[in-house]
Design a protein around this motif. Sequence first.
Motif, PDB file in Angstrom:
ATOM      1  N   GLN A 106       8.684   2.198  -5.576  1.00  0.00           N
ATOM      2  CA  GLN A 106       8.331   3.583  -5.256  1.00  0.00           C
ATOM      3  C   GLN A 106       6.996   3.948  -5.882  1.00  0.00           C
ATOM      4  O   GLN A 106       6.153   4.611  -5.265  1.00  0.00           O
ATOM      5  N   GLY A 107       6.820   3.505  -7.149  1.00  0.00           N
ATOM      6  CA  GLY A 107       5.560   3.787  -7.841  1.00  0.00           C
ATOM      7  C   GLY A 107       4.377   3.153  -7.128  1.00  0.00           C
ATOM      8  O   GLY A 107       3.329   3.782  -6.962  1.00  0.00           O
ATOM      9  N   LEU A 108       4.541   1.881  -6.694  1.00  0.00           N
ATOM     10  CA  LEU A 108       3.467   1.201  -5.981  1.00  0.00           C
ATOM     11  C   LEU A 108       3.158   1.889  -4.656  1.00  0.00           C
ATOM     12  O   LEU A 108       1.997   2.029  -4.268  1.00  0.00           O
ATOM     13  N   GLN A 109       4.231   2.321  -3.954  1.00  0.00           N
ATOM     14  CA  GLN A 109       4.034   3.007  -2.678  1.00  0.00           C
ATOM     15  C   GLN A 109       3.291   4.322  -2.878  1.00  0.00           C
ATOM     16  O   GLN A 109       2.377   4.659  -2.116  1.00  0.00           O
ATOM     17  N   LEU A 110       3.692   5.054  -3.936  1.00  0.00           N
ATOM     18  CA  LEU A 110       3.012   6.319  -4.235  1.00  0.00           C
ATOM     19  C   LEU A 110       1.544   6.082  -4.584  1.00  0.00           C
ATOM     20  O   LEU A 110       0.665   6.826  -4.154  1.00  0.00           O
ATOM     21  N   ALA A 111       1.305   5.014  -5.370  1.00  0.00           N
ATOM     22  CA  ALA A 111      -0.078   4.690  -5.742  1.00  0.00           C
ATOM     23  C   ALA A 111      -0.893   4.322  -4.505  1.00  0.00           C
ATOM     24  O   ALA A 111      -2.056   4.718  -4.369  1.00  0.00           O
ATOM     25  N   LYS A 112      -0.258   3.548  -3.600  1.00  0.00           N
ATOM     26  CA  LYS A 112      -0.938   3.160  -2.359  1.00  0.00           C
ATOM     27  C   LYS A 112      -1.264   4.386  -1.510  1.00  0.00           C
ATOM     28  O   LYS A 112      -2.377   4.542  -0.999  1.00  0.00           O
ATOM     29  N   GLU A 113      -0.275   5.290  -1.366  1.00  0.00           N
ATOM     30  CA  GLU A 113      -0.493   6.507  -0.579  1.00  0.00           C
ATOM     31  C   GLU A 113      -1.576   7.375  -1.211  1.00  0.00           C
ATOM     32  O   GLU A 113      -2.405   7.969  -0.513  1.00  0.00           O
ATOM     33  N   LYS A 114      -1.565   7.423  -2.553  1.00  0.00           N
ATOM     34  CA  LYS A 114      -2.578   8.207  -3.259  1.00  0.00           C
ATOM     35  C   LYS A 114      -3.959   7.634  -2.995  1.00  0.00           C
ATOM     36  O   LYS A 114      -4.910   8.373  -2.721  1.00  0.00           O
ATOM     37  N   GLN A 115      -4.074   6.280  -3.064  1.00  0.00           N
ATOM     38  CA  GLN A 115      -5.365   5.636  -2.829  1.00  0.00           C
ATOM     39  C   GLN A 115      -5.830   5.859  -1.389  1.00  0.00           C
ATOM     40  O   GLN A 115      -7.022   6.120  -1.146  1.00  0.00           O
ATOM     41  N   GLU A 116      -4.893   5.757  -0.437  1.00  0.00           N
ATOM     42  CA  GLU A 116      -5.249   5.995   0.970  1.00  0.00           C
ATOM     43  C   GLU A 116      -5.732   7.428   1.160  1.00  0.00           C
ATOM     44  O   GLU A 116      -6.695   7.680   1.888  1.00  0.00           O
ATOM     45  N   TYR A 117      -5.048   8.361   0.489  1.00  0.00           N
ATOM     46  CA  TYR A 117      -5.449   9.770   0.590  1.00  0.00           C
ATOM     47  C   TYR A 117      -6.841   9.974  -0.008  1.00  0.00           C
ATOM     48  O   TYR A 117      -7.689  10.666   0.568  1.00  0.00           O
ATOM     49  N   LEU A 118      -7.092   9.316  -1.179  1.00  0.00           N
ATOM     50  CA  LEU A 118      -8.402   9.443  -1.823  1.00  0.00           C
ATOM     51  C   LEU A 118      -9.493   8.828  -0.943  1.00  0.00           C
ATOM     52  O   LEU A 118     -10.591   9.376  -0.830  1.00  0.00           O
ATOM     53  N   ASP A 119      -9.180   7.664  -0.318  1.00  0.00           N
ATOM     54  CA  ASP A 119     -10.156   7.030   0.575  1.00  0.00           C
ATOM     55  C   ASP A 119     -10.482   7.933   1.761  1.00  0.00           C
ATOM     56  O   ASP A 119     -11.644   8.083   2.147  1.00  0.00           O
ATOM     57  N   LYS A 120      -9.411   8.534   2.330  1.00  0.00           N
ATOM     58  CA  LYS A 120      -9.613   9.433   3.461  1.00  0.00           C
ATOM     59  C   LYS A 120     -10.436  10.649   3.038  1.00  0.00           C
ATOM     60  O   LYS A 120     -11.337  11.096   3.762  1.00  0.00           O
TER      61      LYS A 120
END
Length: 199
Positions: A106-120
């Motif tokens: 869950q933590g990795l998924q949240l980190a991935k989503e956070k990074q995708e959001y930051l990239d966007k």
Amino acid sequence: RFFIIKESFLLYYAESEKKSFESNKYFNIHPKGVIPLGGCIVEPKEEPNMPYAIKISHEDFHGNIVLAAESEFEQGQWLEMLQESGKVTWKNAQLGEAMIESLEAQGLQLAKEKQEYLDKLMEETEELCLQREQKEELERLNQVLEAEKHRFEEVVRELRLEQEQIRRELELTARSLKGVEEEKKELGSLTQSLQKTLE
């Protein structure tokens, strides 16, 4: 250590985690360790220099786990909760590892989503910067075109003034030519008259 009971597991963290947990109730999914409580024996224990101690033991543990509460009242609360949580079967306790893996996933998924959001967000920011630069360039070109337009209008105005002056000069010249023509006719009449007189 700062401890939290999560279902049939005792999670522990650094003591500094207590303050953030109490202020925003944020549940950190990365504990320092997990103690399965299923089948454990939980009982109060007298320890020198450690009042309100609690001992957690299990036949599969290497040694005992000794904790301490801050007051007799808290010791009673923890004993009750730990004993209640320890009533689950040992098989369920083996789910602790799976629980940690799930929390980490869950933590990795949240980190991935956070990074995708930051990239966007970064892409949108760059796009906005580009649009702003293009807008500034268009405004600059508009100013240049506006200045050119004013200069062109000034040239047209000067040409019209010159055209008007030439027209007036032509009219004056035409009137002068007309006067000369009339004088020529008068001279012709006078010449005829003189010839007749001479005759």
